[in-house]
Design a protein around this motif. Structure first.
Motif: not given
Length: 581
Positions: A173-191
């Motif tokens: 139950g120990e965390k070994i890797a963080n959550a990650c926003f791999v890609k976020v696109v806003h209105n078609g643009e990578l942000i």
């Protein structure tokens, strides 16, 4: 990081995955609320528009296909839980409104009226920002602004396309890797691309991180509407591709001047990535995932001692060796760990040059940021923590007894939730050293330097502008007799003006010597401090007549660690009162 590889993998994912699951906007059966049963707080509509009479409100058309809140609704949570996903969501807000989409109910992408505005006051509150974490001492931290502002004017539908990787846990139950926003696109643009989040957003649904969680929509910060919510749980193969792309940026070896290494205290950074440290109490902090942490270093003597603290609990005193070496700082269970390295000893006892850190088979993560409050303590061996820390079976005297980490300044700063710089040099004073010599480098000289004995290591004071400055000098000035009043007061006034050049708004605290008993030295030093304050005529200077502490009579007159705690006890209410902390 191999950005071409990442871009290719993400492009493949985005082109080959069809959204497999819509989250209901034709009815509310797929949703639940966080605080109460579903009610009319969230409603269905065919479409929404700006209210022509009030652009901060919405008008709804009867029908289905759109979820909307008038601005006072509880959080809306999907009944289904998700881990690694791609999410498409479209949203609509009126003027001045505010909402958010929470992955796993915990990690927020902000929705805000940000059209045409510059970067916000702190990172992450703009539309498309990864909203900050928060605690009472540090305030907002770890927010991530979007790479560009692509917000549309209110009254238009906008979209997010989010590829999200859930945190990882081992069998214990120990965390070994963080959550990650791999890609976020806003209105078609990578942000955003490959942004790790070390913990939950300020208003996350729980402080406990888990492997899965719901999609969560905010409805209580202003009117908002959502439509076309489509989520794709990623398959094992797709997740492996994302894991590979994320792993390409995780670093297992970092130079000491890396942004993943926090440094609290003065230092000199070199072009090779190394960092030189002289002053006692200076702290290095790293966070990593893995079973071991190594430090490559170079010390100028065998008298450089450090305290190593692992996960805020286990403390070990280590004597570093002269020359270049590797030092194991931690070896133990895998998982996420935080290690602090505190320089115990003074600059004249030796300089530590941190070269690099290695997380062995793991990788580094961003540690919690330093507090916003800043304190500066100027002094001699007392402020440096000389002869303070005597462990069982230690010889009666020696360099190993020094410990700036336990000195009153750092004790007080920790209590006040502040950063701490100790600019202290044993045996030195304001105008002369313990032997009465005036040609040595005393406080007005070494204050200017990043390394206490190196006149070429000019310190850039704009790097650290303190909220308050404490000065505890006089013990050495008075060691060979009481100095001339006019000479001493003038030197004190000049030194304070020197400090005011760098910190014009800082509150100053002028301390008597805790090594002076009820004698002529204490009486005269108090008079000189009072005369200095009167000459300056400033309202934000406070004199503190610290009590006498005997140390180890017959062995060493320096106050020991429990006495430094008592000094901090004396100072704390005065600092809190004057600084309104």
């Amino acid at each position: 990081m191999n950005r071409s590889l990442i871009a290719f993998l993400l492009a493949v994912l985005s082109c080959t995955i069809a959204y497999s699951e819509s989250i209901g906007t034709s009815d509310l059966s797929a949703w639940r609320q966080s605080k109460s049963p579903l009610s009319k707080q969230w409603q269905l509509a065919k479409n929404v528009h700006l209210n022509p009479d009030d652009s901060s409100q919405l008008v709804a058309e009867a029908g289905t296909g759109v979820l909307y809140s008038s601005g006072r609704a509880d959080y809306l949570l999907s009944k289904a839980d998700y881990g690694d996903v791609q999410l498409h969501v479209e949203f609509y807000i009126p003027k001045g409104s505010n909402s958010g989409v929470y992955m796993m109910g915990r990690y927020e992408i902000q929705i805000y009226d940000s059209f045409g505005v510059a970067k916000a006051a702190y990172p992450g509150i703009e539309c498309g920002g990864i909203y900050p974490r928060h605690d009472g001492q540090r305030g907002a931290y770890e927010g991530h602004s979007p790479a560009k502002n692509v917000s549309r004017v209110t009254g238009q539908w906008q979209s997010f396309d989010i590829t999200f990787r859930a945190p990882r846990f081992n069998d214990s139950g120990e965390k070994i890797a963080n959550a990650c926003f791999v890609k976020v696109v806003h209105n078609g643009e990578l942000i955003h691309e490959n942004v790790e989040v070390t913990g939950m957003t300020r208003s996350g649904m729980s402080k406990q991180e888990t492997a899965t969680g719901p999609i969560r929509l905010q409805g209580d910060h202003g009117p908002v509407a959502y439509r076309n919510l489509k989520v794709t749980p990623l398959t094992t193969d797709q997740d492996a591709a994302i894991q590979k792309s994320v792993s390409t940026r995780l670093e297992s070896v970092v130079p000491a001047d890396s942004s993943l290494v926090l440094l609290e205290g003065r230092s000199v950074r070199s072009e090779d990535g190394s960092v030189k440290i002289a002053y006692p109490g200076t702290k290095i902090k790293v966070a990593f995932v893995g079973p071991q942490l190594l430090m490559k270093y170079q010390a100028t003597s065998d008298s450089v001692y450090v305290d190593v603290i692992v996960d805020s609990t286990d403390t070990q005193r280590i004597q570093l060796r002269s020359g270049k070496h590797e030092q194991v700082l931690f070896s133990g269970s895998p998982g996420e760990h935080t290690v602090e390295i505190h320089k115990r000893t003074e600059g004249w006892q030796g300089i530590l040059k941190a070269i690099s850190f290695e997380a062995s088979t793991g990788h580094f993560v961003a540690p919690m940021p330093l507090p916003k409050r800043k304190l500066l303590f100027i002094g001699d061996s007392i402020t440096a923590g000389a002869s303070i820390d005597i462990l069982p079976d230690d010889p009666a005297t020696g360099d190993h007894h020094s410990n700036g980490r336990l000195a009153y300044g750092r004790v007080l700063a920790d209590r006040l939730g502040a950063q701490c710089h100790l600019i202290a040099y044993g045996g030195r004073g304001l105008i002369r050293d313990w032997q009465g010599m005036t040609e040595t480098n005393n406080a007005p000289q070494f204050y200017e330097w990043a390394l206490s004995d190196d006149a070429n290591s000019s310190w850039d004071a704009t790097q650290y502008v303190p909220d308050a400055i404490s000065i505890c000098l006089g013990t050495n000035d008075f060691n060979q007799g009481v100095p001339d009043e006019a000479t001493y007061v003038k030197a004190y006034v000049d030194f304070i003006r020197q400090l005011r050049r760098d910190a014009p708004d800082a509150h100053l605290f002028l301390l008597n010597s805790p090594m002076f008993g009820d004698n002529e030295n204490r009486k005269k030093l108090n008079q000189y401090i009072e005369k200095t304050i009167a000459t300056l005529g400033e309202s934000n200077i406070t004199k503190i007549d610290v009590r006498y502490y005997p140390g180890r009579p017959g062995v060493d007159a320096h106050p020991v660690a429990p006495e430094h705690v008592k000094i901090a006890d004396e100072l704390e209410p005065v600092f809190r009162r004057e600084l309104k902390w």
